[in-house]
Scaffold this active site. Structure first.
Site, PDB file in Angstrom:
ATOM      1  CG  HIS A 176      -1.883  -1.129   1.338  1.00  0.00           C
ATOM      2  ND1 HIS A 176      -1.877  -2.150   2.247  1.00  0.00           N
ATOM      3  CD2 HIS A 176      -2.958  -1.254   0.702  1.00  0.00           C
ATOM      4  CE1 HIS A 176      -2.910  -2.788   2.161  1.00  0.00           C
ATOM      5  NE2 HIS A 176      -3.434  -2.427   1.168  1.00  0.00           N
ATOM      6  CD  GLN A 205     -13.967  -5.444  -1.235  1.00  0.00           C
ATOM      7  OE1 GLN A 205     -14.341  -4.213  -1.378  1.00  0.00           O
ATOM      8  NE2 GLN A 205     -12.983  -5.914  -1.664  1.00  0.00           N
ATOM      9  N   GLY A 224      -3.323  -1.957  -6.916  1.00  0.00           N
ATOM     10  CA  GLY A 224      -2.137  -2.875  -7.055  1.00  0.00           C
ATOM     11  C   GLY A 224      -2.517  -4.001  -8.275  1.00  0.00           C
ATOM     12  CD  GLU A 225       0.716  -4.605 -12.737  1.00  0.00           C
ATOM     13  OE1 GLU A 225       1.559  -5.342 -12.640  1.00  0.00           O
ATOM     14  OE2 GLU A 225       0.610  -3.725 -13.778  1.00  0.00           O
ATOM     15  CG  ASP A 256      -6.342  -7.333  -5.254  1.00  0.00           C
ATOM     16  OD1 ASP A 256      -6.721  -8.480  -4.780  1.00  0.00           O
ATOM     17  OD2 ASP A 256      -5.523  -6.757  -4.385  1.00  0.00           O
ATOM     18  NE  ARG A 266      -7.990 -12.654   2.661  1.00  0.00           N
ATOM     19  CZ  ARG A 266      -8.874 -11.894   1.858  1.00  0.00           C
ATOM     20  NH1 ARG A 266      -8.180 -11.376   0.998  1.00  0.00           N
ATOM     21  NH2 ARG A 266     -10.138 -11.781   1.893  1.00  0.00           N
TER      22      ARG A 266
END
Ligand code: PAF
Length: 284
Positions: free
Chosen positions: A37, A61, A147-148, A150, A187
């Protein structure tokens, strides 16, 4: 740095910024911030006059209630990190503030959202589009950063922006990894020591497959990754797909596209981790 909790206060602050002819960048997050981040925010700070970071664990979500309950919430530490990288505004609203009434809008970007995460997390991307569109409408940024890691989310948000004609630029930023290769994720904090060791098998298998792919067919490479993950104790593969980087549809040969990405989701204990690797980089 200002901490703002309501849309009204946010809009008043940003109206002032816009009146001064300044540009606004937005980094949407769900908090539990890490160096991945921070890299998005640093880029946002470098490319805009004012960097806004939203911190909001978006309930719509999460298709798994348990995942929502267990999602780490660390606003104080997040603000500390954001202050350090130069964010101007942290927008951390309550659920009632973002959803004063149920959001009945339905976003559908087939075929981008009907594969991979779209199959395994029904409703997930609808929720992502609900909150991201609300954030775009509240902030009206010039640029927004994602971000890539996701990868599918990024493709869907680009498509939403195109279809809704939001006047902003989406900036995709490379995956940030630990020194040993594990993709950074909020996570990861939920992994036990042993699980952290197993989780490393994900990026290691993907990196090895890059070399393997040079001398093998796409089907052989897919099998190489599937068998590689299966051989690591503690990992359970949910899916591994090799797709066209723009359409996200599976490809069957390396010649099928000039932009090819392998997208993977793996359970490490109860923690669901995603990662991806580019077999063919996008040619602009
Ligand atoms: O990628 C995330 O953290 C979330 O999906 C996002 C984009 C902040 C929307 O809640």
């Amino acid at each position: 740095m200002k901490l703002i909790q309501t849309v009204k206060e946010l809009q008043t602050a940003l109206d002032d910024v816009r009146a001064q002819g300044k540009t606004i960048g937005l980094v949407p997050t769900m908090g539990a911030l890490h160096a991945g981040h921070a890299s998005l925010v640093k880029r946002c700070v470098a490319e805009n006059d004012v960097a806004v970071v939203s911190v909001f664990v978006n309930p719509t979500q999460f298709n798994d209630k348990n995942d929502l309950l267990k999602y780490p919430r660390t606003l104080e530490a997040d603000c500390h990190l954001l202050e350090g990288v130069g964010a101007a505004i942290v927008f951390a609203p309550s659920v009632d503030e973002m959803y004063p009434e149920p959001d009945n809008r339905h976003f559908s970007y087939a075929p981008l959202d009907t594969v991979m995460e779209g199959v395994h997390r029904p409703g997930h991307f609808n929720g992502v589009c609900q909150i991201v569109s609300k954030l775009f409408e509240a902030v009206k940024p010039d640029r927004a950063y994602f971000g890539e890691k996701d990868f599918q989310q990024l493709a869907i948000i680009r498509e939403m922006v195109r279809q809704m004609r939001y006047p902003l630029t989406i900036v995709g930023c490379p995956i940030v990894r630990e020194a040993d290769g594990l993709a950074l994720s909020s996570r990861n904090a939920r992994l036990s020591e042993a699980e952290r060791v197993s989780a490393l098998g994900i990026s290691q298998t993907l990196f090895r497959s890059l070399d393997f792919a040079k001398g093998h067919t796409l089907a052989e490479t897919k099998r190489f990754v599937e068998e590689g993950i299966a051989s690591v104790e503690g990992l359970r593969l949910e899916y591994f797909e090799i797709v066209d980087g723009r359409t996200l549809q599976t490809v069957s040969s390396w010649d099928d596209s000039d932009y090819i990405v392998g997208c993977i989701t793996v359970y490490c204990g109860e923690v669901r981790l995603i990662d991806n690797i580019k077999y063919k980089e996008e040619t602009k």
